[in-house]
Design a protein around this motif. Structure first.
Motif, PDB file in Angstrom:
ATOM      1  N   VAL A  85      68.533  63.916  36.835  1.00  0.00           N
ATOM      2  CA  VAL A  85      68.333  63.495  38.223  1.00  0.00           C
ATOM      3  C   VAL A  85      67.303  62.376  38.291  1.00  0.00           C
ATOM      4  CG1 VAL A  85      68.962  65.725  39.233  1.00  0.00           C
ATOM      5  CG2 VAL A  85      66.596  65.320  38.535  1.00  0.00           C
ATOM      6  N   TRP A  86      67.339  61.619  39.401  1.00  0.00           N
ATOM      7  CA  TRP A  86      66.433  60.501  39.624  1.00  0.00           C
ATOM      8  C   TRP A  86      66.439  60.144  41.109  1.00  0.00           C
ATOM      9  CZ3 TRP A  86      70.461  60.373  36.060  1.00  0.00           C
ATOM     10  CH2 TRP A  86      71.682  59.958  36.580  1.00  0.00           C
ATOM     11  N   PRO A  87      65.526  59.277  41.559  1.00  0.00           N
ATOM     12  CA  PRO A  87      65.494  58.892  42.969  1.00  0.00           C
ATOM     13  C   PRO A  87      66.672  57.980  43.341  1.00  0.00           C
ATOM     14  CG  PRO A  87      63.364  58.520  41.921  1.00  0.00           C
ATOM     15  CD  PRO A  87      64.347  58.768  40.819  1.00  0.00           C
ATOM     16  N   VAL A  88      66.980  57.971  44.633  1.00  0.00           N
ATOM     17  CA  VAL A  88      67.967  57.041  45.201  1.00  0.00           C
ATOM     18  C   VAL A  88      67.305  56.345  46.383  1.00  0.00           C
ATOM     19  CG1 VAL A  88      70.233  56.783  46.269  1.00  0.00           C
ATOM     20  CG2 VAL A  88      69.892  58.497  44.477  1.00  0.00           C
ATOM     21  N   GLY A  89      67.379  55.033  46.409  1.00  0.00           N
ATOM     22  CA  GLY A  89      66.759  54.281  47.482  1.00  0.00           C
ATOM     23  C   GLY A  89      67.658  54.099  48.687  1.00  0.00           C
ATOM     24  N   LEU A  90      67.052  54.001  49.854  1.00  0.00           N
ATOM     25  CA  LEU A  90      67.746  53.668  51.109  1.00  0.00           C
ATOM     26  C   LEU A  90      68.836  54.689  51.441  1.00  0.00           C
ATOM     27  CD1 LEU A  90      68.146  49.835  50.426  1.00  0.00           C
ATOM     28  CD2 LEU A  90      66.218  51.037  51.485  1.00  0.00           C
ATOM     29  N   VAL A  91      68.460  55.952  51.477  1.00  0.00           N
ATOM     30  CA  VAL A  91      69.443  56.997  51.730  1.00  0.00           C
ATOM     31  C   VAL A  91      68.826  58.083  52.599  1.00  0.00           C
ATOM     32  CG1 VAL A  91      68.830  58.344  49.670  1.00  0.00           C
ATOM     33  CG2 VAL A  91      71.134  58.514  50.593  1.00  0.00           C
ATOM     34  N   GLY A  92      69.663  58.774  53.373  1.00  0.00           N
ATOM     35  CA  GLY A  92      69.194  59.889  54.182  1.00  0.00           C
ATOM     36  C   GLY A  92      68.199  59.507  55.258  1.00  0.00           C
ATOM     37  N   GLY A  93      68.240  58.250  55.695  1.00  0.00           N
ATOM     38  CA  GLY A  93      67.298  57.806  56.704  1.00  0.00           C
ATOM     39  C   GLY A  93      65.893  57.577  56.173  1.00  0.00           C
ATOM     40  N   LEU A  94      65.727  57.580  54.851  1.00  0.00           N
ATOM     41  CA  LEU A  94      64.420  57.390  54.227  1.00  0.00           C
ATOM     42  C   LEU A  94      64.440  56.149  53.331  1.00  0.00           C
ATOM     43  CD1 LEU A  94      63.689  61.053  53.039  1.00  0.00           C
ATOM     44  CD2 LEU A  94      62.778  59.924  55.078  1.00  0.00           C
ATOM     45  N   ARG A  95      63.246  55.688  52.959  1.00  0.00           N
ATOM     46  CA  ARG A  95      63.165  54.628  51.968  1.00  0.00           C
ATOM     47  C   ARG A  95      63.726  55.105  50.643  1.00  0.00           C
ATOM     48  NH1 ARG A  95      58.421  53.831  50.353  1.00  0.00           N
ATOM     49  NH2 ARG A  95      58.787  51.759  49.420  1.00  0.00           N
ATOM     50  N   LEU A  96      63.483  56.369  50.325  1.00  0.00           N
ATOM     51  CA  LEU A  96      64.040  56.951  49.113  1.00  0.00           C
ATOM     52  C   LEU A  96      64.044  58.463  49.220  1.00  0.00           C
ATOM     53  CD1 LEU A  96      61.535  57.153  46.149  1.00  0.00           C
ATOM     54  CD2 LEU A  96      60.804  56.543  48.448  1.00  0.00           C
ATOM     55  N   GLU A  97      65.014  59.079  48.581  1.00  0.00           N
ATOM     56  CA  GLU A  97      65.022  60.516  48.334  1.00  0.00           C
ATOM     57  C   GLU A  97      64.799  60.707  46.836  1.00  0.00           C
ATOM     58  OE1 GLU A  97      67.999  62.468  51.685  1.00  0.00           O
ATOM     59  OE2 GLU A  97      68.732  62.136  49.645  1.00  0.00           O
ATOM     60  N   ARG A  98      64.083  61.778  46.495  1.00  0.00           N
ATOM     61  CA  ARG A  98      63.840  61.973  45.070  1.00  0.00           C
ATOM     62  C   ARG A  98      63.486  63.406  44.751  1.00  0.00           C
ATOM     63  NH1 ARG A  98      58.524  61.743  42.748  1.00  0.00           N
ATOM     64  NH2 ARG A  98      56.851  61.815  44.304  1.00  0.00           N
ATOM     65  N   PRO A  99      63.747  63.823  43.510  1.00  0.00           N
ATOM     66  CA  PRO A  99      63.213  65.093  43.038  1.00  0.00           C
ATOM     67  C   PRO A  99      61.706  64.969  42.830  1.00  0.00           C
ATOM     68  CG  PRO A  99      65.120  64.409  41.756  1.00  0.00           C
ATOM     69  CD  PRO A  99      64.687  63.229  42.558  1.00  0.00           C
ATOM     70  N   LEU A 100      60.997  66.051  43.050  1.00  0.00           N
ATOM     71  CA  LEU A 100      59.553  66.106  42.822  1.00  0.00           C
ATOM     72  C   LEU A 100      59.313  66.778  41.475  1.00  0.00           C
ATOM     73  CD1 LEU A 100      58.626  67.258  46.404  1.00  0.00           C
ATOM     74  CD2 LEU A 100      58.227  64.980  45.454  1.00  0.00           C
ATOM     75  N   VAL A 101      58.472  66.147  40.664  1.00  0.00           N
ATOM     76  CA  VAL A 101      58.286  66.586  39.278  1.00  0.00           C
ATOM     77  C   VAL A 101      56.826  66.929  39.039  1.00  0.00           C
ATOM     78  CG1 VAL A 101      58.550  65.937  36.860  1.00  0.00           C
ATOM     79  CG2 VAL A 101      60.198  65.125  38.553  1.00  0.00           C
ATOM     80  N   ALA A 102      56.584  68.048  38.388  1.00  0.00           N
ATOM     81  CA  ALA A 102      55.236  68.446  37.966  1.00  0.00           C
ATOM     82  C   ALA A 102      55.336  69.003  36.553  1.00  0.00           C
ATOM     83  CB  ALA A 102      54.655  69.489  38.916  1.00  0.00           C
ATOM     84  N   GLY A 103      54.503  68.503  35.660  1.00  0.00           N
ATOM     85  CA  GLY A 103      54.537  68.982  34.286  1.00  0.00           C
ATOM     86  C   GLY A 103      55.857  68.729  33.598  1.00  0.00           C
ATOM     87  N   GLY A 104      56.556  67.654  33.992  1.00  0.00           N
ATOM     88  CA  GLY A 104      57.824  67.319  33.371  1.00  0.00           C
ATOM     89  C   GLY A 104      59.001  68.125  33.866  1.00  0.00           C
TER      90      GLY A 104
END
Length: 336
Positions: free
Chosen positions: A185-204
């Motif tokens: 998975v990775w971020p996608v720009g200009l989607v869902g009414g946001l500048r970007l949607e993305r997964p949040l990652v902590a400790g890999g």
């Protein structure tokens, strides 16, 4: 006279020996001429072009007839042409493959398979119905999944990515996804009414999602935001896109078929408490419905945007329609 003839033969013999010696010495040397240009990759119905030794990427693109269809396919093809070890599976929403799309693919230089799958009338919506009423491209993506299951062996390496023809893709994205084993998975720009949607990652590990619309979705991801390992896909023959899925749940209907209940890891006091997706920046959701820790973060722990959910502006053809009514429309034999 005899002396002169003998001298001539002697000189001839010496020159021949020198020539033979030079020829033998040159045999071991590499050719000084420049190497021939590599053969141009041609579109084919099977196989993967270039990138020997790399796991292939199967890019699945659903497409449908509209004024900008050819322009968008040409643009995408010229991106994919630069990606080694790639096979493009293009599926038309039509009863049969069209000459227009076939011509684009044949001229693209990309290894390809050209398929078609028509969306049933009951899943199209009536005249004037909003485009979001039914998920678009489900039947076409399922047709590509069937092709993969029919033609690839269960032990074959590879990655499957669903790339719409109107998005914008960085070449780096394809190298990021190439090592996918499960679901990356990775971020996608200009989607869902946001500048970007993305997964949040902590400790890999993926611990949640930054999204603003329907955060309770099992997988709040855009279609452009994930790739699936081919072996994982082939190990789950029932995983498919639900053409009747609720708006925004098409991705979840597919990804949910790749995760078995035994693989889920309970969170939030053994799934008895309602929490939020992730940490600062998340908008909420349900822990325990899926295990985001199974996802493989890419793009520098999901901090870089390498794909954008762009759309080509719908062309305004009022003048064309007016000229057609007057019998002076553009030449219909010129493919646009």
């Amino acid at each position: 006279m005899r002396l002169r003839l003998r001298n001539v033969f002697l000189v001839y013999f010496v020159v021949s020996l020198v020539g033979l010696f030079c020829a033998l010495r040159e045999l071991g040397r590499p050719c000084p001429c420049p190497p021939p240009e590599p053969e141009r990759r041609r579109g084919r119905s099977v196989g993967v072009s270039g990138g020997e030794g790399l796991p292939p990427i199967y890019v699945v693109t659903p497409t449908y007839a509209r004024p900008v269809q050819k322009a968008e396919l040409v643009r995408l093809s010229q991106t994919l042409l630069h990606v080694p070890a790639l096979h493009w599976v293009v599926v038309e929403d039509a009863a049969a493959p069209s000459a227009l799309v076939g011509g684009v693919l044949a001229a693209s230089g990309v290894s390809f398979t050209h398929l078609s799958a028509e969306t049933p009338p009951e899943l199209r919506g009536g005249p004037g119905a909003p485009s979001w009423l039914f998920p678009r491209g489900a039947e076409q993506r399922n047709r590509a999944l069937r092709w993969l299951r029919d033609t690839r062996r269960p032990d074959e390496p590879g990655v499957v990515y669903f790339a719409d023809d109107d998005n914008t893709y960085s070449l780096r994205l394809f190298e990021e996804m190439r090592s996918t084993r499960g679901v990356s998975v990775w971020p996608v720009g200009l989607v869902g009414g946001l500048r970007l949607e993305r997964p949040l990652v902590a400790g890999g590990r993926v611990v949640g999602f930054h999204t603003g619309w329907r955060p309770e979705r099992p997988f709040p991801l855009d279609m452009a935001g994930f790739a699936v390992g081919l072996r994982l896909l082939l190990a789950h023959p029932r995983a498919r896109f639900d053409p009747r899925a609720e708006r925004g749940f098409l991705e979840s209907s597919f990804l949910g078929g790749l995760v078995t209940p035994g693989q889920l890891e309970p969170r939030a006091d053994n799934c008895t408490q309602v929490g939020v997706w992730g940490v600062l920046g998340a908008f909420g959701g349900l822990w325990g419905l899926v295990n985001p820790g199974q996802l493989e973060p890419r793009a520098d722990n999901c901090t870089q945007v390498l794909v954008w959910h762009t759309r080509t502006e719908k062309p305004k053809l009022r003048q064309e329609e007016q000229l057609q009514r007057q019998g002076r429309g553009s030449d219909p034999d010129i493919e646009v």
